[in-house]
Scaffold this active site. Sequence first.
Site, PDB file in Angstrom:
ATOM      1  N   TYR A 283      -2.877  -0.005  10.427  1.00 21.66           N
ATOM      2  CA  TYR A 283      -2.584  -0.363   8.967  1.00 21.66           C
ATOM      3  C   TYR A 283      -1.183   0.011   8.669  1.00 21.66           C
ATOM      4  O   TYR A 283      -0.608  -0.954   7.992  1.00 21.66           O
ATOM      5  CB  TYR A 283      -3.660   0.233   8.171  1.00 21.66           C
ATOM      6  CG  TYR A 283      -3.613   0.008   6.785  1.00 21.66           C
ATOM      7  CD1 TYR A 283      -4.246  -1.298   6.368  1.00 21.66           C
ATOM      8  CD2 TYR A 283      -3.063   0.966   5.776  1.00 21.66           C
ATOM      9  CE1 TYR A 283      -4.035  -1.544   4.938  1.00 21.66           C
ATOM     10  CE2 TYR A 283      -3.104   0.397   4.463  1.00 21.66           C
ATOM     11  CZ  TYR A 283      -3.489  -0.837   4.077  1.00 21.66           C
ATOM     12  OH  TYR A 283      -3.495  -1.107   2.698  1.00 21.66           O
TER      13      TYR A 283
ATOM     14  N   SER B 298       0.764  -1.141   0.042  1.00 25.70           N
ATOM     15  CA  SER B 298      -0.091   0.146  -0.173  1.00 25.70           C
ATOM     16  C   SER B 298       1.025   1.167   0.142  1.00 25.70           C
ATOM     17  O   SER B 298       2.070   1.214   0.545  1.00 25.70           O
ATOM     18  CB  SER B 298      -1.006   0.078   1.221  1.00 25.70           C
ATOM     19  OG  SER B 298      -1.285   1.206   1.434  1.00 25.70           O
TER      20      SER B 298
END
Length: 270
Positions: A156, A143
């Site tokens: 995250y 990501s």
Amino acid sequence: MSDLHNESIFITGGGSGLGLALVERFIEEGAQVATLELSAAKVASLRQRFGEHILAVEGNVTCYADYQRALDQILTRSGKLDCFIGNAGIWDHNASLVNTPAETLETGFHELFNVNVLGYLLGAKACAPALIASEGSMIFTLSNAAWYPGGGGPLYTASKHAATGLIRQLAYELAPKVRVNGVGPCGMASDLRGPQALGQSETSIMQSLTPEKIAAILPLQFFPQPADFTGPYVMLASRRNNRALSGVMINADAGLAIRGIRHVAAGLDL
């Protein structure tokens, strides 16, 4: 003929979003595609849509036995495994350190890391023998949060930084037999959900971020679709196009790294 014709590809989380786009792309490339998918409804949809072109197995990426069960079916079907793509993941909807209760932070951490980090590790463990035998490859979805803060909350972001370390270590341990790389997409049209511990299991990323907000922060000024990110995976999976890359993480961020300085810090209003 595609370089990936008859290659055996195993993708986790292939029922929606980027995972589904990868399933579609690798089938188009002529590969034999399998996926491990948590949702029974998505497994049924995959089977109905792709028929004999997909081996869809219902299972949980946090369970080694589910990986092994899927791999046994893959080897029975194809006789080999050429590429494992660890893709299944969850997001934390920017749950912040300050505003998240301690107990929720702890349980959310374990749930999110179990999926985003342990899930990758267990997949690598299950697939390593077959990939060593085929001298194949592993690819893990990262990501923009693997490089930058603000692409999620601390849970995250930490999980994606952990995944970069996992990629480097596995690339080292499995060389010269297996190439291990990563692809880090930016925000896109996706059904990515959050941890149940944070009350986010029924909330998709598109309920937190609008297409306009995503496009506005990207220097390339467009709202990406999952299919826009499949090219790097195809290149990394190809033996002809990727003989030399291992331990490499492709930052597919639509230009985020070239942005000028706008905000000094995210906590100015604390």
